[in-house]
Design an enzyme around this catalytic site. Structure first.
Site, PDB file in Angstrom:
ATOM      1  CG  ASN A   9       2.974   3.113 -16.650  1.00  0.00           C
ATOM      2  OD1 ASN A   9       4.201   2.634 -16.621  1.00  0.00           O
ATOM      3  ND2 ASN A   9       2.226   4.154 -17.055  1.00  0.00           N
ATOM      4  CD1 TRP A  10       5.722  -1.309 -12.243  1.00  0.00           C
ATOM      5  CD2 TRP A  10       8.001  -1.644 -12.404  1.00  0.00           C
ATOM      6  NE1 TRP A  10       5.875  -2.596 -11.661  1.00  0.00           N
ATOM      7  CE2 TRP A  10       7.308  -2.736 -11.746  1.00  0.00           C
ATOM      8  CE3 TRP A  10       9.493  -1.676 -12.427  1.00  0.00           C
ATOM      9  CZ2 TRP A  10       8.050  -3.922 -11.341  1.00  0.00           C
ATOM     10  CZ3 TRP A  10       9.957  -2.914 -12.003  1.00  0.00           C
ATOM     11  CH2 TRP A  10       9.408  -4.049 -11.419  1.00  0.00           C
ATOM     12  CE  LYS A  11       1.931   6.653 -14.394  1.00  0.00           C
ATOM     13  NZ  LYS A  11       1.227   7.831 -14.022  1.00  0.00           N
ATOM     14  CG  HIS A  97       0.544   6.891 -20.195  1.00  0.00           C
ATOM     15  ND1 HIS A  97       0.511   8.077 -19.623  1.00  0.00           N
ATOM     16  CD2 HIS A  97      -0.038   6.129 -19.304  1.00  0.00           C
ATOM     17  CE1 HIS A  97       0.284   7.930 -18.182  1.00  0.00           C
ATOM     18  NE2 HIS A  97      -0.150   6.659 -18.048  1.00  0.00           N
ATOM     19  CD  GLU A  99       2.334   9.944 -16.562  1.00  0.00           C
ATOM     20  OE1 GLU A  99       1.799  10.132 -15.461  1.00  0.00           O
ATOM     21  OE2 GLU A  99       3.307   9.093 -16.878  1.00  0.00           O
ATOM     22  CD  GLU A 169      -3.806   7.460 -19.675  1.00  0.00           C
ATOM     23  OE1 GLU A 169      -3.071   7.087 -18.788  1.00  0.00           O
ATOM     24  OE2 GLU A 169      -3.275   8.002 -20.455  1.00  0.00           O
ATOM     25  N   GLY A 175      -2.468  10.289 -10.760  1.00  0.00           N
ATOM     26  CA  GLY A 175      -1.400  10.703  -9.892  1.00  0.00           C
ATOM     27  C   GLY A 175      -1.998  11.646  -9.001  1.00  0.00           C
ATOM     28  CB  SER A 215      -6.192   7.941  -8.600  1.00  0.00           C
ATOM     29  OG  SER A 215      -4.989   8.890  -8.832  1.00  0.00           O
ATOM     30  N   GLY A 236      -0.969   2.808 -11.672  1.00  0.00           N
ATOM     31  CA  GLY A 236       0.308   3.588 -11.769  1.00  0.00           C
ATOM     32  C   GLY A 236       1.046   3.377 -10.415  1.00  0.00           C
ATOM     33  N   GLY A 237       0.706   4.266  -9.429  1.00  0.00           N
ATOM     34  CA  GLY A 237       1.510   4.242  -8.378  1.00  0.00           C
ATOM     35  C   GLY A 237       1.225   2.767  -7.332  1.00  0.00           C
TER      36      GLY A 237
END
Length: 259
Positions: A9-11, A97, A99, A169, A175, A215, A236-237
């Site tokens: 997920n590049w967000k 998600h 977020e 999640e 994050g 993470s 994610g990151g």
């Protein structure tokens, strides 16, 4: 045996040149894993067309980060329907998600509507569930997860539910650099599978792909994916760094072989 899946997920990250370099590198590095695991990347909406044209769907499939809750074309400024996503070659869509839940106040009813839209377009939803730190500390993890699952899946029959991918999640681990221990993550994954079994039967629960997101890095992926009920990751990151994402995918492939 369940086939592992890793979704990146590049967000809200990406630029045209950066995307090209990252995708070209990933396709080259992950080609040999095509038969071992399923791999998905979810760029921002504006880059779906660019990224989709660069992918080899036999190696990496295209995913979207969100979808409109409205199914018909119309006056829904800023929205993108599931049919539009399918038109661009999207195969997977993130729904629920954390977020989206926190930043846009998406409740379980909204998420259930989006889930139905994704399924109606013949796409695969990745339904996200998870608790906050406050809920975990209040010993409410199972209550929260069960409620999110039941509300989202309300009205869906076993056939529809079997088309889903689930992702656990924990909100407190997204994050933040914090990660649930493999044992903590496994306990919730096992509970999710038990909840599905009680409602839809053990065979369906045994087939369900359940990802862990929070993470995940190359350094902890092997331990996480080695758990009995963890079938891959929602990344994610680390999905923005080719070496990290490739190492995570290889850890998932190795866990499938070992399992």
């Amino acid at each position: 045996m369940r086939k592992a899946l890793v979704a990146g997920n590049w967000k809200m990250h990406g630029r045209i040149e950066q995307n090209q370099l990252l995708v070209e590198t990933l396709v080259a590095q992950l080609t040999d894993l095509a038969d071992a695991i399923d791999i998905v990347i979810c760029p921002p909406l504006v880059y779906l067309d660019q990224v989709g044209k660069m992918l080899n769907p036999d190696v990496i499939q295209l995913g979207a980060q969100d979808v409109s809750r409205f199914g018909q074309d119309g006056a829904h400024t800023g929205d993108c329907s599931a049919a539009m996503l399918a038109d661009l070659g999207v195969r997977y869509v993130l729904v629920g998600h954390s977020e989206r839940r926190s930043d846009y106040a998406e409740n379980d009813q909204c998420i259930a509507t989006k889930l139905a839209q994704v399924l109606s377009a013949g796409l695969t939803p990745i339904l996200c569930v998870g608790e906050t730190l406050e809920q975990r500390e209040a010993q409410q993890v199972e209550q929260v997860i069960a409620s999110q699952l039941i509300e989202a899946l309300e009205g869906l029959d076993s056939h529809a539910v079997s088309s889903l991918v689930l992702a656990y999640e924990p909100v407190w681990a997204i994050g933040t650099g914090k990660t649930a221990t493999p044992e903590q993550a496994q306990a919730v994954h096992a509970f999710i599978r038990e909840t599905l079994a009680s409602r839809y039967g053990q065979p369906l629960a045994d087939r369900m792909i359940i990802l862990y997101g929070g993470s995940v890095k190359a350094a902890n992926a092997e331990q996480l994916f080695g758990q009995a009920d963890i079938d891959g990751g929602l990344i994610g990151g680390a999905a923005l760094v080719s070496e990290e994402f490739t190492a995570i995918c290889r850890a998932a492939a190795n866990s499938t072989i070992d399992g």
